[in-house]
Design a protein around this motif. Sequence first.
Motif, short mmCIF file in Angstrom:
data_model
loop_
_atom_site.label_atom_id
_atom_site.label_comp_id
_atom_site.label_asym_id
_atom_site.label_seq_id
_atom_site.Cartn_x
_atom_site.Cartn_y
_atom_site.Cartn_z
N ILE A 8 35.81 38.26 42.07
CA ILE A 8 35.02 38.93 42.42
C ILE A 8 36.08 40.42 42.68
CG2 ILE A 8 33.77 39.80 44.55
CD1 ILE A 8 32.84 36.84 44.62
N VAL A 9 37.00 40.44 43.42
CA VAL A 9 37.90 41.23 43.58
C VAL A 9 38.50 42.06 42.19
CG1 VAL A 9 40.42 41.77 44.65
CG2 VAL A 9 38.79 40.20 45.61
N GLY A 10 38.68 41.42 41.31
CA GLY A 10 39.06 41.91 40.14
C GLY A 10 37.97 42.68 39.50
N LEU A 41 45.87 47.46 33.48
CA LEU A 41 45.06 47.13 34.72
C LEU A 41 44.34 45.67 34.42
CD1 LEU A 41 44.25 47.41 37.79
CD2 LEU A 41 42.42 48.89 37.09
N LEU A 42 43.51 45.82 33.53
CA LEU A 42 42.69 44.66 32.92
C LEU A 42 43.69 43.62 32.67
CD1 LEU A 42 39.96 43.26 32.36
CD2 LEU A 42 40.12 44.65 30.09
N LYS A 43 44.48 43.73 31.77
CA LYS A 43 45.38 42.68 31.33
C LYS A 43 45.87 41.94 32.65
CE LYS A 43 48.21 40.28 28.41
NZ LYS A 43 47.48 39.17 27.54
N THR A 49 43.62 35.67 36.92
CA THR A 49 42.49 34.55 36.59
C THR A 49 42.60 33.77 35.48
OG1 THR A 49 41.04 36.21 35.24
CG2 THR A 49 40.70 36.37 37.83
N LYS A 50 43.91 33.75 34.91
CA LYS A 50 44.23 32.82 33.71
C LYS A 50 43.06 33.20 32.46
CE LYS A 50 46.67 29.51 36.41
NZ LYS A 50 46.76 30.45 37.38
N LYS A 51 42.85 34.05 32.29
CA LYS A 51 42.07 34.66 31.30
C LYS A 51 42.80 35.52 30.29
CE LYS A 51 38.54 32.24 33.12
NZ LYS A 51 38.23 31.01 32.53
N ASP A 52 42.22 35.57 29.11
CA ASP A 52 42.58 36.74 27.96
C ASP A 52 41.49 37.75 27.44
OD1 ASP A 52 41.54 35.19 26.21
OD2 ASP A 52 43.29 33.95 25.79
#
Length: 258
Positions: A8-10, A41-43, A49-52
């Motif tokens: 949510i914060v992201g 920033l997105l990276k 969040t341990k995504k790519d």
Amino acid sequence: MSYFVKTIVGFIILDVYLNVGVAGAGSFWVQVVLVLLFFPLLKGILFLTKKDFRRIGISFHPKWWKNMLLGFAIGFSFWLIKYGIEYFLNGYEITGAMPFSQMILSLLMIMLTFFVGSFLNDIIVRGYVFGHLKGKIPMKWVFILSLVLYALDDSWNEGFSLSNTLFSLLLGLSLTYAIYKTGSIWADTGIHWGLNVCYGIFNGTLGSTGGGIIITKDGPPSLLLESISYIIPLLMFLFLYLVRNKLRHGDGSPASFL
């Protein structure tokens, strides 16, 4: 910090960055720098969040460009139909056209500006949401949440009203279904980009009457004209559903998040 709190914060950080930072920048070159900084920033948020990028739909699979071209054709065509009907109903009159010497540069700016805006918005309200919530909550709720977030997010540009919210929900059906069906962002961005380019031809990058390549003057408003803004997005969604098997996943087959 829990997974959902970080997610949510992201989302909030990215959404404010785009709609306040990038959109609110007073200089074109400042906007360029902020757009480039969006991806680091997105990276960073995806690292937390341990995504790519692939997980949120930014995947250059073999069919990605076909999805984007098909999406662009659908979005542009339906918005051109919308403008054609509105012209027939005296919703506006054409008073002229931009001088040819300015037309090409203006069209390039419309293409570029609306691609960037559509792409970044699609990353945040659809790719990010689907990528983080798929497998965490039922898919129907992921779809609904992304749809609602898009309608609320659109109020940054258009202000909040029931008519704008209804329009955004109906338009969001096609955009959300495109990423739901393909698992990547390209068909979604193609539709979004295509309709925005058509809009820009008539209204320019700032969205003002008389500011486009085709110069227009608004006619008197009517309930029938307003209804066209709801009917066309709904018909576009129905058309997209009918041609859904033309949209492809990375393996070349019709696919979805299901």
